[in-house]
Design an enzyme around this catalytic site. Structure first.
Site, mmCIF file in Angstrom:
data_model
loop_
_atom_site.group_PDB
_atom_site.id
_atom_site.type_symbol
_atom_site.label_atom_id
_atom_site.label_comp_id
_atom_site.label_asym_id
_atom_site.label_seq_id
_atom_site.Cartn_x
_atom_site.Cartn_y
_atom_site.Cartn_z
ATOM 1 N N HIS A 124 20.455 -16.563 -24.086
ATOM 2 C CA HIS A 124 20.862 -17.966 -24.047
ATOM 3 C C HIS A 124 20.802 -18.496 -25.481
ATOM 4 C CE1 HIS A 124 20.196 -22.321 -23.437
ATOM 5 N NE2 HIS A 124 20.740 -22.168 -22.243
ATOM 6 N N ASP A 201 11.770 -15.230 -23.514
ATOM 7 C CA ASP A 201 12.320 -16.443 -22.926
ATOM 8 C C ASP A 201 12.215 -16.293 -21.410
ATOM 9 O OD1 ASP A 201 15.708 -17.889 -23.009
ATOM 10 O OD2 ASP A 201 14.028 -18.208 -21.644
ATOM 11 N N LYS A 227 13.307 -26.006 -14.065
ATOM 12 C CA LYS A 227 13.915 -24.870 -13.357
ATOM 13 C C LYS A 227 13.035 -24.336 -12.254
ATOM 14 C CE LYS A 227 16.539 -23.405 -17.373
ATOM 15 N NZ LYS A 227 17.840 -23.935 -16.996
ATOM 16 N N CYS A 366 25.896 -21.595 -22.032
ATOM 17 C CA CYS A 366 25.114 -21.570 -23.289
ATOM 18 C C CYS A 366 24.837 -20.121 -23.707
ATOM 19 C CB CYS A 366 23.809 -22.338 -23.140
ATOM 20 S SG CYS A 366 24.020 -24.047 -22.701
HETATM 21 C C1 C6P Z 1 17.557 -18.111 -20.152
HETATM 22 C C2 C6P Z 1 17.484 -19.545 -20.589
HETATM 23 N N1 C6P Z 1 16.826 -19.839 -21.738
HETATM 24 C C3 C6P Z 1 16.729 -21.117 -22.164
HETATM 25 C C4 C6P Z 1 17.311 -22.162 -21.456
HETATM 26 C C5 C6P Z 1 17.132 -23.578 -21.974
HETATM 27 O O1 C6P Z 1 16.257 -24.265 -21.101
HETATM 28 P P1 C6P Z 1 15.971 -25.841 -21.417
HETATM 29 O O2 C6P Z 1 15.092 -26.301 -20.273
HETATM 30 O O3 C6P Z 1 17.350 -26.516 -21.402
HETATM 31 O O4 C6P Z 1 15.317 -25.922 -22.772
HETATM 32 C C6 C6P Z 1 18.010 -21.893 -20.272
HETATM 33 C C7 C6P Z 1 18.690 -22.995 -19.506
HETATM 34 N N2 C6P Z 1 19.922 -22.552 -18.945
HETATM 35 C C8 C6P Z 1 20.682 -23.450 -18.126
HETATM 36 C C9 C6P Z 1 21.286 -24.570 -18.950
HETATM 37 S S1 C6P Z 1 22.346 -23.971 -20.167
HETATM 38 C C10 C6P Z 1 21.776 -22.663 -17.375
HETATM 39 O O5 C6P Z 1 22.586 -23.299 -16.699
HETATM 40 O O6 C6P Z 1 21.740 -21.419 -17.455
HETATM 41 C C11 C6P Z 1 18.082 -20.569 -19.823
HETATM 42 O O7 C6P Z 1 18.730 -20.262 -18.680
#
Ligand code: C6P
Length: 411
Positions: A124, A201, A227, A366
């Protein structure tokens, strides 16, 4: 622990009673953000109604209630990921902030010109761009572990990519596009054997499976509350205490100081050194309620139920002619399926499904470098969680077939 009861779980999520375009909501986008049970919503309300105050500062009763709630959430998070010390749990805004903190604080401290940072092309952007920018800042080398055709990693390729110049290895525990579950424990050992540290991650792993950071032997691990049925605005950076103690904060201000002089200052102890300003109090308390909720079901039960759903969806979707699924088979993936339907742009597909009340995600998720690796400009993704059912997957498959027919009609 009571056996998993899908009807009881569904009843806990008020939003699932919504109708969309006259149809019952079928929410298949939990990888973007999960829905919230009434237990989390009510706990946050209880905080604002009975406990709200600033933490660590006030000597009044409400301040004590707020501080107890905030630090109680930290202990719950420590227990949830089996960190050895509570000081190793740093509350952040989410996974993105957590990884950026490591890249700036640890990365700028140890990475020198010519050193290597090793990641994968499945990452990501939150676990790719911070390392890319660190490499640029420090004139270091950003390297990618080659991926297998099915979107998994071969440990021999991991070993071959990590060298004695490698300082940081950072790999997703679960890919948000491929669903690939990476063997972080084995990759961490390969990193440590060459003197590098291991970052993972965990955004798509922690909500869905038991994560034990001591067993994985990672040095840093990041995840987001939104999440895992928790509120937005809260996440956790797990960091090995010995490393966090050596690291400089990247945000300065209230609470994180020990002494502030006119020309210089000193910092307070972990974990507050990395939590400048008024912290994420209500959010952390909401995360505690989310942890309690998932633990009441049991993460092994969550993983088992999601595997059943994902395998069912994988098999039913694979029967649709012209539908291509990306990533490994059902036994090597977490609860999400990214795909394309020949002749239908993913955004048109998602819009058509929404007309049937079905919420999926379309786009690059992303993960633009991964789209390049897939040779796709964008894809569609259905993701599953504890409140989804096989009946909902049947509705998804029926809507996919209807959409395919609509877009392939020849006048
Ligand atoms: C593997 C992974 N690593 C980092 C993030 C970012 O998480 P945040 O809470 O936004 O900081 C995500 C968030 N992916 C969402 C939004 S792009 C998806 O629709 O897949 C993720 O899946």
């Amino acid at each position: 622990m009571a056996p998993f009861d899908i009807n009881k779980v569904k009843a806990d999520f008020p939003i699932l009673n919504e109708t969309v375009n006259g149809q019952p909501l079928v929410y298949l986008d939990s990888s973007a953000t999960s829905q919230k049970p009434v237990q989390v919503i009510d706990r946050i309300n209880q905080y604002y109604n009975h406990e709200n105050a600033n933490v660590h500062r006030g000597v009044h009763t409400l301040g004590t209630r707020a501080t107890d709630g905030y630090e109680g959430a930290r202990e719950a998070a420590r227990r949830f990921i089996n960190a050895q010390y509570f000081e190793e749990v740093i509350f952040t805004r989410g996974t993105t902030t957590a990884i950026n903190t490591v890249a700036h604080s640890y990365g700028d401290m140890v990475v020198e010109e010519g050193d290597e940072i090793v990641i994968t092309q499945m990452e990501h952007h939150a676990n790719l761009v911070p390392w890319q920018q660190l490499a640029k800042r420090r004139k270091a080398v950003l390297k990618y572990i080659p991926m297998q055709e099915d979107g998994t990693l071969d440990l021999r390729d991991v070993e071959a990519t990590i060298t004695d110049r490698t300082k940081i290895v950072s790999v997703a525990h679960v890919s948000n596009v491929l669903g690939t579950i990476n063997d972080i424990k084995a990759i961490a050992k390969l990193a440590h054997d060459k003197g590098a540290i291991m970052v993972s991650d965990g955004a798509q792993a922690v909500p869905h499976m038991t994560v034990d950071v001591q067993d994985l032997d990672v040095d840093f691990y990041a995840f987001s509350g939104h999440k895992m049925v928790g509120p937005t605005g809260i996440g956790v950076l797990y960091g090995r205490k010995s490393l966090l103690n050596k690291m400089e904060p990247i945000e300065y201000g209230g609470d994180m100081i020990d002494f502030v002089g006119l020309q210089d200052s000193t910092w307070t102890e972990l974990p507050t050194k990395f939590e400048a300003g008024t912290p994420l109090i209500a959010e952390a308390i909401g995360l505690h309620a989310a942890i309690d909720y998932l633990e009441s079901i049991g993460l092994d039960e969550v993983l088992k139920y999601e595997h059943e759903l994902t395998s069912y969806a994988y098999d039913k979707m694979s029967e649709i002619e012209g539908l291509e699924i990306y990533g490994p088979g059902p036994d090597k993936r977490a609860g999400l399926i990214t795909f394309n339907l020949a002749g239908v742009h993913p955004h048109d597909l998602a819009t058509a499904l929404d007309s049937d009340g079905i919420a999926i995600r379309a786009g690059h998720h992303c993960a633009q470098p991964l789209m390049k690796w897939l040779n796709q400009s964008s894809t569609a993704r259905a993701s599953f969680y504890i409140y989804n059912t096989k009946e909902e997957i049947d509705l998804l498959v029926d809507s996919l077939k209807k959409t395919k027919e609509f877009f392939s009609y020849e006048f």
